[in-house]
Scaffold this active site. Structure first.
Site, PDB file in Angstrom:
ATOM      1  N   LYS A 141       7.460  -1.620   6.760  1.00 21.67           N
ATOM      2  CA  LYS A 141       7.502  -0.315   6.085  1.00 21.67           C
ATOM      3  C   LYS A 141       8.799  -0.164   5.316  1.00 21.67           C
ATOM      4  O   LYS A 141       9.843  -0.695   5.716  1.00 21.67           O
ATOM      5  CB  LYS A 141       7.303   0.824   7.095  1.00 21.67           C
ATOM      6  CG  LYS A 141       8.217   0.803   8.291  1.00 21.67           C
ATOM      7  CD  LYS A 141       7.758   1.838   9.338  1.00 21.67           C
ATOM      8  CE  LYS A 141       8.575   1.762  10.591  1.00 21.67           C
ATOM      9  NZ  LYS A 141       8.113   2.621  11.671  1.00 21.67           N
TER      10      LYS A 141
ATOM     11  N   LYS B 124       2.302   4.477   1.554  1.00 25.50           N
ATOM     12  CA  LYS B 124       2.459   4.889   2.955  1.00 25.50           C
ATOM     13  C   LYS B 124       2.285   6.406   2.989  1.00 25.50           C
ATOM     14  O   LYS B 124       3.166   7.152   2.577  1.00 25.50           O
ATOM     15  CB  LYS B 124       3.842   4.472   3.484  1.00 25.50           C
ATOM     16  CG  LYS B 124       4.001   4.795   4.944  1.00 25.50           C
ATOM     17  CD  LYS B 124       5.313   4.296   5.478  1.00 25.50           C
ATOM     18  CE  LYS B 124       5.416   4.547   6.961  1.00 25.50           C
ATOM     19  NZ  LYS B 124       5.038   5.892   7.360  1.00 25.50           N
TER      20      LYS B 124
ATOM     21  N   PHE C 298      -7.187   2.169   5.901  1.00 24.86           N
ATOM     22  CA  PHE C 298      -6.379   0.978   5.599  1.00 24.86           C
ATOM     23  C   PHE C 298      -6.756  -0.243   6.427  1.00 24.86           C
ATOM     24  O   PHE C 298      -6.231  -1.330   6.190  1.00 24.86           O
ATOM     25  CB  PHE C 298      -4.876   1.259   5.701  1.00 24.86           C
ATOM     26  CG  PHE C 298      -4.397   1.843   7.009  1.00 24.86           C
ATOM     27  CD1 PHE C 298      -4.259   1.054   8.128  1.00 24.86           C
ATOM     28  CD2 PHE C 298      -4.083   3.194   7.090  1.00 24.86           C
ATOM     29  CE1 PHE C 298      -3.810   1.584   9.323  1.00 24.86           C
ATOM     30  CE2 PHE C 298      -3.626   3.739   8.284  1.00 24.86           C
ATOM     31  CZ  PHE C 298      -3.491   2.934   9.409  1.00 24.86           C
TER      32      PHE C 298
ATOM     33  N   GLU D 185       0.849  -1.198   0.000  1.00 25.86           N
ATOM     34  CA  GLU D 185       0.000   0.000   0.000  1.00 25.86           C
ATOM     35  C   GLU D 185       0.871   1.229   0.000  1.00 25.86           C
ATOM     36  O   GLU D 185       2.012   1.179   0.475  1.00 25.86           O
ATOM     37  CB  GLU D 185      -0.879   0.028   1.264  1.00 25.86           C
ATOM     38  CG  GLU D 185      -1.857  -1.111   1.341  1.00 25.86           C
ATOM     39  CD  GLU D 185      -2.714  -1.060   2.612  1.00 25.86           C
ATOM     40  OE1 GLU D 185      -2.732  -0.018   3.295  1.00 25.86           O
ATOM     41  OE2 GLU D 185      -3.347  -2.070   2.906  1.00 25.86           O
TER      42      GLU D 185
ATOM     43  N   ARG E 247      -3.334   7.927  17.725  1.00 24.95           N
ATOM     44  CA  ARG E 247      -2.672   6.684  18.135  1.00 24.95           C
ATOM     45  C   ARG E 247      -2.302   6.737  19.595  1.00 24.95           C
ATOM     46  O   ARG E 247      -1.966   5.736  20.196  1.00 24.95           O
ATOM     47  CB  ARG E 247      -1.458   6.404  17.262  1.00 24.95           C
ATOM     48  CG  ARG E 247      -0.461   7.512  17.244  1.00 24.95           C
ATOM     49  CD  ARG E 247       0.722   7.138  16.419  1.00 24.95           C
ATOM     50  NE  ARG E 247       1.482   6.090  17.086  1.00 24.95           N
ATOM     51  CZ  ARG E 247       2.463   5.430  16.537  1.00 24.95           C
ATOM     52  NH1 ARG E 247       2.786   5.662  15.293  1.00 24.95           N
ATOM     53  NH2 ARG E 247       3.131   4.526  17.212  1.00 24.95           N
TER      54      ARG E 247
ATOM     55  N   GLU F 256      -5.312   7.105   7.523  1.00 26.03           N
ATOM     56  CA  GLU F 256      -4.362   8.206   7.657  1.00 26.03           C
ATOM     57  C   GLU F 256      -5.032   9.462   7.101  1.00 26.03           C
ATOM     58  O   GLU F 256      -5.528   9.461   5.969  1.00 26.03           O
ATOM     59  CB  GLU F 256      -3.092   7.844   6.857  1.00 26.03           C
ATOM     60  CG  GLU F 256      -1.906   8.705   7.128  1.00 26.03           C
ATOM     61  CD  GLU F 256      -1.085   8.292   8.360  1.00 26.03           C
ATOM     62  OE1 GLU F 256      -1.485   7.374   9.113  1.00 26.03           O
ATOM     63  OE2 GLU F 256      -0.024   8.922   8.564  1.00 26.03           O
TER      64      GLU F 256
ATOM     65  N   ARG G 260      -2.428   9.459  11.888  1.00 29.91           N
ATOM     66  CA  ARG G 260      -3.206   8.215  12.002  1.00 29.91           C
ATOM     67  C   ARG G 260      -4.427   8.451  12.874  1.00 29.91           C
ATOM     68  O   ARG G 260      -4.317   9.053  13.946  1.00 29.91           O
ATOM     69  CB  ARG G 260      -2.342   7.122  12.610  1.00 29.91           C
ATOM     70  CG  ARG G 260      -3.013   5.765  12.653  1.00 29.91           C
ATOM     71  CD  ARG G 260      -2.022   4.725  13.111  1.00 29.91           C
ATOM     72  NE  ARG G 260      -2.543   3.372  13.047  1.00 29.91           N
ATOM     73  CZ  ARG G 260      -1.774   2.287  13.003  1.00 29.91           C
ATOM     74  NH1 ARG G 260      -0.475   2.403  13.021  1.00 29.91           N
ATOM     75  NH2 ARG G 260      -2.306   1.080  12.954  1.00 29.91           N
TER      76      ARG G 260
HETATM   77  P1  ATP Z   1       5.382   3.692  13.883  1.00 27.97           P
HETATM   78  O1  ATP Z   1       3.964   3.989  13.564  1.00 27.97           O
HETATM   79  O2  ATP Z   1       5.903   2.506  13.151  1.00 27.97           O
HETATM   80  O3  ATP Z   1       5.696   3.754  15.342  1.00 27.97           O
HETATM   81  P2  ATP Z   1       5.931   6.298  13.000  1.00 27.97           P
HETATM   82  O4  ATP Z   1       4.713   6.797  13.671  1.00 27.97           O
HETATM   83  O5  ATP Z   1       7.185   7.061  13.168  1.00 27.97           O
HETATM   84  O6  ATP Z   1       6.266   4.821  13.349  1.00 27.97           O
HETATM   85  P3  ATP Z   1       6.271   5.468  10.454  1.00 27.97           P
HETATM   86  O7  ATP Z   1       7.367   4.585  10.851  1.00 27.97           O
HETATM   87  O8  ATP Z   1       6.639   6.527   9.523  1.00 27.97           O
HETATM   88  O9  ATP Z   1       5.523   6.173  11.563  1.00 27.97           O
HETATM   89  O10 ATP Z   1       5.120   4.517   9.830  1.00 27.97           O
HETATM   90  C1  ATP Z   1       4.004   3.930  10.454  1.00 27.97           C
HETATM   91  C2  ATP Z   1       2.777   4.800  10.286  1.00 27.97           C
HETATM   92  O11 ATP Z   1       2.470   4.986   8.916  1.00 27.97           O
HETATM   93  C3  ATP Z   1       1.488   4.226  10.805  1.00 27.97           C
HETATM   94  O12 ATP Z   1       1.393   4.351  12.215  1.00 27.97           O
HETATM   95  C4  ATP Z   1       0.431   5.028  10.061  1.00 27.97           C
HETATM   96  O13 ATP Z   1       0.171   6.224  10.759  1.00 27.97           O
HETATM   97  C5  ATP Z   1       1.116   5.413   8.777  1.00 27.97           C
HETATM   98  N1  ATP Z   1       0.568   4.841   7.540  1.00 27.97           N
HETATM   99  C6  ATP Z   1       0.533   5.493   6.351  1.00 27.97           C
HETATM  100  N2  ATP Z   1       0.035   4.738   5.394  1.00 27.97           N
HETATM  101  C7  ATP Z   1      -0.289   3.541   5.943  1.00 27.97           C
HETATM  102  C8  ATP Z   1      -0.842   2.333   5.437  1.00 27.97           C
HETATM  103  N3  ATP Z   1      -1.163   2.190   4.150  1.00 27.97           N
HETATM  104  N4  ATP Z   1      -1.007   1.310   6.314  1.00 27.97           N
HETATM  105  C9  ATP Z   1      -0.679   1.426   7.611  1.00 27.97           C
HETATM  106  N5  ATP Z   1      -0.152   2.552   8.149  1.00 27.97           N
HETATM  107  C10 ATP Z   1       0.060   3.603   7.323  1.00 27.97           C
END
Ligand code: ATP
Length: 585
Positions: free
Chosen positions: A425, A252, A342, A250, A272, A302, A257
């Site tokens: 990711k 990102k 998602f 998908e 979150r 998102e 979130r």
């Molecule tokens: P994490 O959520 O892994 O703790 P983070 O908040 O720093 O880390 P990233 O590592 O950049 O974020 O990536 C995870 C986040 O990406 C998810 O928590 C969600 O908010 C976002 N996201 C964006 N697109 C998607 C998708 N298609 N499926 C799931 N999450 C997604």
């Protein structure tokens, strides 16, 4: 039940830094409690009256609490000021100034029971409008007057929302399984917590109905669910390999979130971090309500800012205008947003978290009518590296951060609260540097010199180790702060000052001041290296050596959507260290 017995347990918890010992003190205590009391005491041990996701907060200002302590103990303002400078904790100051109850209670004092404490705390929480500060002070004074020094310490800490006891939610779950079940029951108890985010409810259910009732607990509208998180890998071929040669991929999206709880006519949106964000995205809440074909549903997506003319996605900074506390009407108008959904976790009466990814995805697609404000994430099934690379390029060209690969295996259920390889990711940043960014907790600060004199010049930053419940340091951060941020820092951090190193912090580097780990900042670095001074993963990669960040730099992004326990984990730092070294080979 006397509040003194509860304060005594909090006091014993504070004298140990061993999670095992804390769990055993708590479990012994929990066994003696009535289930109703147990629920309230679990919340109190976290400095709260309700579960984390309830918006009500006691949140009394330190100054107000100190005024109450001064008036009860007959202490001058200057003496209070002196103590404040030294202790930085209203609880400790109350303990020092409030006298021990001598033998017989006075004619006018009443015993301080749990019921009385809860009644006054509720009054404090609900005091609103004119004179509310005076009334809060009055309700606090009423219970402080009948407290002994240790009770006073915790009353003041509860009303300011900073308990400093060190027993996190994982320790309480350990204690609950020790008190009412066996070690084998621990995963089921944790799952119940992850799908309800309500420690008190889990504790009460367990005490009343045993593990059988806990296993029957299901996701429900208005009980936010801990989010599922992704692991990272450094290339698309490695991701495909790990996923067994085939996966869903998908876009990102780089936004905020949101977990939406939809119940016929009402919708609540949670971040979150379990904050209620409905007022930040009222347009999205309404659109989801209109477009949802089910009576009840919980979905995740998102929220991304979009250009109203072209429909194109705008950078993350634009959507952050929607995180403000005030002036939302204007922000809603000025910064249109679209939600890319998602996942679906509940559809009518069905708990979807136990279904594999593909079934959840098709349920999500048929539960909503799509509009220009509510859409699904762009998704493709990928079975070759070339397909993956093309999809990744397409994601970047649409201004996404990268891609999310999702397992299609039968076991690809929604794992609430866990980070695993069911989701992986892969970001643009991984191509450009060896590591991802880090979200780190601030645990200390160093006074500035020269141009930064009178301010904090650098911060001591830590990653979280879920197993020990400790924050372990990874860097001293002094780069990337602009003047505005340097000026803001004391206001952001000083309420978390701690006179000593907090029990939850493992550090060899000694800062000028310590903080209870609370604020989370995003940091980039050139590399992760072995460190003789930092404590992250101490002894895991090499004996007597930890891991540290080289050339750390603040990105400017305060991760106020993450609590300290959600910051980058020590395990992730170790994995990134290994990933970086694999890349070099
Ligand atoms: P994490 O959520 O892994 O703790 P983070 O908040 O720093 O880390 P990233 O590592 O950049 O974020 O990536 C995870 C986040 O990406 C998810 O928590 C969600 O908010 C976002 N996201 C964006 N697109 C998607 C998708 N298609 N499926 C799931 N999450 C997604």
């Amino acid at each position: 039940m006397l509040f003194a017995d509860i304060a005594d347990v909090f006091d014993r918890l504070e004298t140990t830094s061993s999670r095992l010992e804390m769990a055993s003190i708590l479990s012994e205590f929990f066994r003696t409690l009535e289930p109703g009391h147990l629920r309230s005491i679990v919340y109190l041990s976290q400095g709260k009256l309700h579960p984390d996701f309830c918006p009500q907060e006691l949140g009394m200002a330190d100054k107000l609490v100190l005024r109450a302590v001064a008036s009860i103990s007959g202490t001058s303002e200057s003496r209070i000021g002196e103590l404040w400078k030294k202790e930085g904790d209203p609880g400790r100051i109350a303990e020092i100034l409030i006298k021990k109850k001598e033998g017989q209670m006075s004619l006018f004092s009443e015993p301080l029971t749990l019921g009385r404490v809860l009644k006054n705390l509720n009054l404090i929480e609900n005091a609103e409008g004119r004179d509310s500060q005076d009334r809060k002070m009055k309700y606090l004074s009423q219970i402080l007057r009948d407290s002994d020094p240790v009770e006073a310490r915790y009353l003041c800490r509860i009303v300011t929302g900073r308990m400093r006891v060190g027993a996190g939610s994982m320790t309480i779950l350990d204690a609950l399984s020790e008190a009412f079940g066996t070690k084998e029951d621990r995963p089921d108890i944790e799952r119940a917590f992850n799908i309800t985010c309500d420690l008190g409810l889990v504790a009460e259910t367990l005490a009343l109905g045993g593990i059988g009732r806990v296993r029957l607990m299901k996701v429900a509208v208005a009980n936010p669910i801990k989010v599922m998180l992704a692991e990272r890998l450094p290339s698309i071929p490695l991701i495909l390999d790990r996923m067994g040669g085939r996966c869903a991929m998908e876009f990102k999206y780089d936004g905020i979130r949101v977990q939406a709880h939809i119940d016929r006519d009402s919708v609540k949106l949670y971040s979150r971090r379990l904050e209620d964000m409905t007022s930040n995205f009222p347009d999205i809440a309404e659109e989801l309500r209109i477009r949802c074909k089910a009576e009840r549903a919980i979905i995740e997506g998102e929220c991304v800012a979009v250009d109203p003319k072209t429909g194109g996605m705008l950078p993350f900074q634009t959507v952050t205008h929607r995180r403000k506390k005030h002036g939302m009407d204007k922000a809603v108008e000025e910064y249109p947003v679209k939600i890319f959904m998602f996942d679906i976790l509940l559809a009518n009466g069905t708990d979807m978290t136990v279904f594999p990814f593909e079934e959840r995805r098709s349920k999500l697609a048929c539960t909503f009518d799509i509009s220009d404000r509510v859409g699904l994430t762009e998704m493709e099934i990928i079975s070759t590296a070339e397909e993956g690379e093309n999809f990744f390029d397409r994601a970047l060209s649409m201004k996404c951060e990268g891609v999310m690969a999702k397992s299609l295996a039968p076991e690809s259920v929604y794992r609430a609260g866990s980070r695993g390889f069911l989701w992986i990711k892969y970001k643009k940043d991984y191509e450009e540097s060896l590591t991802d960014s880090f979200d780190l907790a601030v645990v200390g600060a160093f006074h500035g010199r020269g141009k930064r004199a009178g301010k904090y010049g650098a911060l001591l930053m830590a990653a979280f180790d879920g197993e020990s419940g400790k924050y372990q340091t990874v860097c001293k951060l002094g780069t990337g702060f602009d003047d505005a941020f340097l000026a803001e820092m004391p206001e952001m951090l000083d309420r978390y000052l701690s006179a000593e190193r907090p029990h939850t912090v493992d550090a060899q580097m000694i800062p000028d001041v310590w903080f209870l780990p609370t604020a989370v900042l995003e940091v980039t670095a050139a590399e992760i290296s072995l460190s003789p001074i930092h404590t992250a993963g101490l002894g895991i990669v090499k004996e007597d050596t930890g891991l540290g960040l080289r050339f750390p730099r603040f990105t400017g992004r305060v991760r106020d959507d993450k609590g300290p326990e959600e910051c980058t984990s020590v395990n992730e730092v170790i994995e990134m260290y290994e990933m970086q070294n694999q890349d070099k080979e």
